[in-house]
Enzyme design. Structure first.
Site, PDB file in Angstrom:
ATOM      1  N   SER A 179       0.860  -1.138   0.033  1.00 51.21           N
ATOM      2  CA  SER A 179       0.208   0.153   0.266  1.00 51.21           C
ATOM      3  C   SER A 179       0.727   1.243  -0.175  1.00 51.21           C
ATOM      4  CB  SER A 179      -0.785  -0.147   1.397  1.00 51.21           C
ATOM      5  OG  SER A 179      -2.024   1.023   1.330  1.00 51.21           O
ATOM      6  N   LYS A 193      -2.838   0.517 -17.902  1.00 50.40           N
ATOM      7  CA  LYS A 193      -2.801   1.668 -18.850  1.00 50.40           C
ATOM      8  C   LYS A 193      -3.554   2.780 -18.054  1.00 50.40           C
ATOM      9  CE  LYS A 193      -6.474   2.190 -19.161  1.00 50.40           C
ATOM     10  NZ  LYS A 193      -7.631   2.525 -18.025  1.00 50.40           N
TER      11      LYS A 193
HETATM   12  N1  LIG Z   1      -7.216  -2.738 -17.710  1.00 45.28           N
HETATM   13  C1  LIG Z   1      -8.540  -2.225 -16.964  1.00 45.28           C
HETATM   14  O1  LIG Z   1      -9.718  -3.008 -17.374  1.00 45.28           O
HETATM   15  C2  LIG Z   1      -8.532  -1.245 -15.889  1.00 45.28           C
HETATM   16  C3  LIG Z   1      -7.511  -0.488 -15.491  1.00 45.28           C
HETATM   17  N2  LIG Z   1      -7.544   0.323 -14.636  1.00 45.28           N
HETATM   18  C4  LIG Z   1      -6.473   1.144 -14.290  1.00 45.28           C
HETATM   19  O2  LIG Z   1      -6.026   0.893 -12.961  1.00 45.28           O
HETATM   20  C5  LIG Z   1      -5.454   1.825 -12.456  1.00 45.28           C
HETATM   21  C6  LIG Z   1      -6.271   2.163 -11.036  1.00 45.28           C
HETATM   22  O3  LIG Z   1      -7.783   2.264 -11.312  1.00 45.28           O
HETATM   23  P1  LIG Z   1      -8.625   1.629 -10.370  1.00 45.28           P
HETATM   24  O4  LIG Z   1      -8.470   0.163  -9.603  1.00 45.28           O
HETATM   25  O5  LIG Z   1     -10.229   2.079 -10.486  1.00 45.28           O
HETATM   26  O6  LIG Z   1      -8.225   2.471  -9.114  1.00 45.28           O
HETATM   27  P2  LIG Z   1      -8.560   2.661  -7.525  1.00 45.28           P
HETATM   28  O7  LIG Z   1      -9.098   4.032  -7.113  1.00 45.28           O
HETATM   29  O8  LIG Z   1      -9.550   1.415  -7.086  1.00 45.28           O
HETATM   30  O9  LIG Z   1      -7.186   2.393  -6.685  1.00 45.28           O
HETATM   31  C7  LIG Z   1      -6.407   3.423  -7.167  1.00 45.28           C
HETATM   32  C8  LIG Z   1      -5.064   2.660  -6.064  1.00 45.28           C
HETATM   33  O10 LIG Z   1      -4.124   4.018  -6.443  1.00 45.28           O
HETATM   34  C9  LIG Z   1      -3.856   4.231  -5.097  1.00 45.28           C
HETATM   35  N3  LIG Z   1      -3.476   5.675  -5.129  1.00 45.28           N
HETATM   36  C10 LIG Z   1      -4.460   6.655  -4.990  1.00 45.28           C
HETATM   37  N4  LIG Z   1      -3.844   8.067  -4.928  1.00 45.28           N
HETATM   38  C11 LIG Z   1      -2.423   7.726  -5.015  1.00 45.28           C
HETATM   39  C12 LIG Z   1      -1.497   8.481  -5.220  1.00 45.28           C
HETATM   40  N5  LIG Z   1      -1.572   9.992  -5.029  1.00 45.28           N
HETATM   41  N6  LIG Z   1      -0.432   7.979  -4.965  1.00 45.28           N
HETATM   42  C13 LIG Z   1      -0.112   6.600  -5.265  1.00 45.28           C
HETATM   43  N7  LIG Z   1      -1.171   5.964  -5.098  1.00 45.28           N
HETATM   44  C14 LIG Z   1      -2.227   6.337  -4.993  1.00 45.28           C
HETATM   45  C15 LIG Z   1      -4.993   4.170  -3.918  1.00 45.28           C
HETATM   46  O11 LIG Z   1      -4.366   3.952  -2.791  1.00 45.28           O
HETATM   47  P3  LIG Z   1      -5.122   4.284  -1.549  1.00 45.28           P
HETATM   48  O12 LIG Z   1      -6.167   3.486  -1.282  1.00 45.28           O
HETATM   49  O13 LIG Z   1      -4.344   4.351  -0.238  1.00 45.28           O
HETATM   50  O14 LIG Z   1      -5.519   5.952  -1.839  1.00 45.28           O
HETATM   51  C16 LIG Z   1      -5.462   2.702  -4.653  1.00 45.28           C
HETATM   52  O15 LIG Z   1      -4.664   1.687  -4.173  1.00 45.28           O
HETATM   53  C17 LIG Z   1      -5.725   3.229 -13.284  1.00 45.28           C
HETATM   54  O16 LIG Z   1      -4.567   3.529 -13.751  1.00 45.28           O
HETATM   55  C18 LIG Z   1      -6.671   2.733 -14.480  1.00 45.28           C
HETATM   56  O17 LIG Z   1      -6.398   3.364 -15.697  1.00 45.28           O
HETATM   57  C19 LIG Z   1      -8.823   0.493 -14.008  1.00 45.28           C
HETATM   58  C20 LIG Z   1      -9.911  -0.159 -14.184  1.00 45.28           C
HETATM   59  C21 LIG Z   1      -9.832  -0.883 -15.182  1.00 45.28           C
HETATM   60  O1  LIG Z   2      -9.676   0.553 -17.909  1.00 43.28           O
HETATM   61  C1  LIG Z   2     -10.782   1.091 -17.379  1.00 43.28           C
HETATM   62  O2  LIG Z   2     -12.103   0.352 -17.859  1.00 43.28           O
HETATM   63  C2  LIG Z   2     -13.024   0.534 -17.152  1.00 43.28           C
HETATM   64  C3  LIG Z   2     -13.603   1.636 -16.504  1.00 43.28           C
HETATM   65  O3  LIG Z   2     -14.445   1.544 -15.431  1.00 43.28           O
HETATM   66  C4  LIG Z   2     -11.973   2.188 -15.855  1.00 43.28           C
HETATM   67  O4  LIG Z   2     -12.439   3.203 -14.992  1.00 43.28           O
HETATM   68  C5  LIG Z   2     -11.134   2.258 -16.841  1.00 43.28           C
HETATM   69  O5  LIG Z   2      -9.801   2.371 -15.858  1.00 43.28           O
END
Ligand SMILES: NC(=O)C1=CN([C@@H]2O[C@H](COP(=O)(O)OP(=O)(O)OC[C@H]3O[C@@H](n4cnc5c(N)ncnc54)[C@H](OP(=O)(O)O)[C@@H]3O)[C@@H](O)[C@H]2O)C=CC1
Ligand SMILES: O=C1OC[C@@H](O)[C@H](O)[C@H]1O
Length: 461
Positions: free
Chosen positions: A142, A208
């Site tokens: 974390s 991504k």
């Molecule tokens: N391939 C796919 O289908 C998907 C890809 N994604 C990608 O995954 C990534 C995360 O998305 P998602 O799962 O929705 O995000 P979440 O909001 O669920 O999680 C974000 C994570 O990043 C951490 N975080 C938040 N702020 C910071 C910061 N300033 N510095 C470092 N870490 C931080 C959080 O930690 P904390 O809890 O401590 O705040 C948490 O662990 C994005 O880049 C998104 O584009 C997302 C969804 C689907």
């Molecule tokens: O990659 C993604 O696909 C699904 C979306 O809900 C998410 O925000 C995005 O990061």
């Protein structure tokens, strides 16, 4: 060293505690290779690979070449005389040569994965990853330990079977036991996290978009090359069999010369998803979802750079884009138009590739597709369906269909399989998610942002 059977024990335990059912047969990991194109991209015929999976999973010590051929024969596989089998074994990262000179599949080889951070996407990815026999879920970090975060990370680890928990990324980077790190924090944190992991000798798979701009993306790619470590973007669409099939169909000229690609990506996400509405967190629809249809266009046009970019967007008061339209021209004869929105109501996420002889429709959800329709002028249209392996019922942690946080996440097995195999085999970059292409795509999104007026504090650094 962990044997393939260790995983089956985990499976048994999970299932028994869920329903007290009879012990499962020993080799239970699902074979993600159910479709011709899963293997076709590596030049191996589907039936050979499906059979090899069956054969090799029950022989953790590997099989000699002759045993492989014999096994294929016993399984009634007529391809066993296939001259290319030996060549495939030598060259294909999906196969691994053991010190005994016997062969196994790379996915059966152990590899210790680390995770930074405990994002929602990490939950989905880890669950899909843990269905495969080789990955070991070594540690999750974390970003901070205050505010009860370590407790949250401990809960996350317990829930998903991750062995160790750290309260900082540095501790994860310093864990000598972790070989590959999946970076899945918010976009703006990717760069520093990736650089930290690479500096400590870890291979990296990063969600991504790799960063928020091309300059940072280049720095990450250069660092990975300098350190001779594996580095790839988690552009999961590229690993789906349907997406691989599209490439094959285009290359074979099935729909003639491709002249136009069009896609709409409307996925409503409200302001409760703070990272999407905060510029300091890399907010905006373009980088989060707009990049999917843009990347699909790139795939359709051979991963090449568009020579003209035109964009327009609807802006949020926070100065991030919520809806956008992008036109890209590829040479004199082809172009794409993509629309994206996180503000408009969710609609089917569909793409259509128009060629001189016909078209291919990529059905909902285009970024993780399981069905395409091919229409060739003057002929009967046909559908091709590519379902991922069945989801085990014990996976259920989110509100999206199937108990995932995000729809379609069972399809992460394809990405997980490809990355694990590549790293085990010593591959450093992937052609299908080329790092040079990822830099080029960030140059395109930089240009789009310039036109629509989205800037991030990270651009100034
Ligand atoms: N391939 C796919 O289908 C998907 C890809 N994604 C990608 O995954 C990534 C995360 O998305 P998602 O799962 O929705 O995000 P979440 O909001 O669920 O999680 C974000 C994570 O990043 C951490 N975080 C938040 N702020 C910071 C910061 N300033 N510095 C470092 N870490 C931080 C959080 O930690 P904390 O809890 O401590 O705040 C948490 O662990 C994005 O880049 C998104 O584009 C997302 C969804 C689907
Ligand atoms: O990659 C993604 O696909 C699904 C979306 O809900 C998410 O925000 C995005 O990061």
């Amino acid at each position: 060293m962990r044997s393939v059977f260790a995983l089956d024990v985990v499976f048994r335990d999970k299932t028994q505690s869920a329903g007290g059912a009879d012990p499962l047969p020993v080799c239970r990991s699902p074979n993600p290779f159910q479709h011709e194109s899963d293997w076709a991209r590596f030049g191996v015929e589907a039936s050979i690979k499906a059979d090899l999976w069956e054969a090799m999973k029950c022989h953790p010590d590997g099989l000699t070449f002759d045993e492989i051929i014999e096994n294929l024969k016993q399984r009634g596989d007529n391809h066993c005389k296939h001259e290319g089998v030996r060549e495939e074994l030598e060259e294909n990262p999906y196969f691994f040569k053991l010190p005994s000179s016997k062969w196994t599949l790379s996915i059966f080889r152990p590899l210790k994965w680390g995770f930074a951070d405990k994002a929602q996407i990490a939950e989905d990815f880890i669950e899909a990853l843990s269905l495969l026999p080789g990955p070991e879920l070594a540690a999750v970090a974390s970003r901070k330990v205050d505010d009860g975060e370590l407790e949250a990370a401990q809960e996350f680890a317990k829930k998903h079977g991750v062995q160790r928990v750290y309260g900082t990324y540095k501790e994860l980077a310093e864990d000598p036991d972790v070989e590959l790190v999946y970076v899945s924090n918010i976009h703006v944190a990717h760069k520093d996290t990736v650089l930290l992991m690479l500096e400590h000798g870890k291979h990296v798979l990063c969600e991504k978009p790799l960063a928020v701009n091309a300059r940072d993306t280049k720095e990450m790619v250069n660092k990975a090359r300098e350190k001779n470590l594996f580095f790839a973007a988690g552009l999961w669409s590229r690993f789906f069999p349907a997406v691989q099939k599209i490439r094959e169909l285009i290359q074979c000229g099935t729909i003639g010369e491709v002249g136009y690609f069009h896609a709409d990506f409307l996925l409503q996400m409200g302001e409760e998803v703070k990272r999407l509405y905060t510029p300091e967190m890399g907010g905006g629809a373009l980088l989060d979802i707009g990049m999917y249809p843009i990347a699909m266009g790139s795939w359709v046009f051979g991963q090449r750079r568009p020579d003209a970019v035109q964009a327009m967007a609807v802006m949020h008061p926070n100065r991030i884009d919520t809806t956008g339209v992008v036109n890209l021209r590829y040479g004199e004869r082809s172009m794409s138009t993509v629309t994206y929105s996180m503000a408009l109501p969710t609609a089917p996420i569909v793409g259509v590739i128009h060629g001189s002889k016909g078209r291919i429709t990529i059905h909902d959800k285009m970024h993780c597709p399981t069905k395409i329709t091919v229409e060739i002028h003057g002929k009967e249209p046909f559908d091709l369906e590519f379902s991922p392996p069945e989801k085990p019922p014990e996976i259920s942690h989110g509100d999206a269909e199937g108990g995932w946080n995000f729809e379609g996440s069972m399809g992460f097995v394809y990405e997980a399989m490809a990355i694990h195999s590549a790293v085990v085999s010593g591959v450093k970059e992937l052609k299908d998610v080329s790092n040079d292409e990822m830099v080029m795509l960030m140059e395109v999104t930089d240009e789009i942002r310039k036109q629509i007026g989205v800037t991030y504090p990270q651009d100034e650094k």
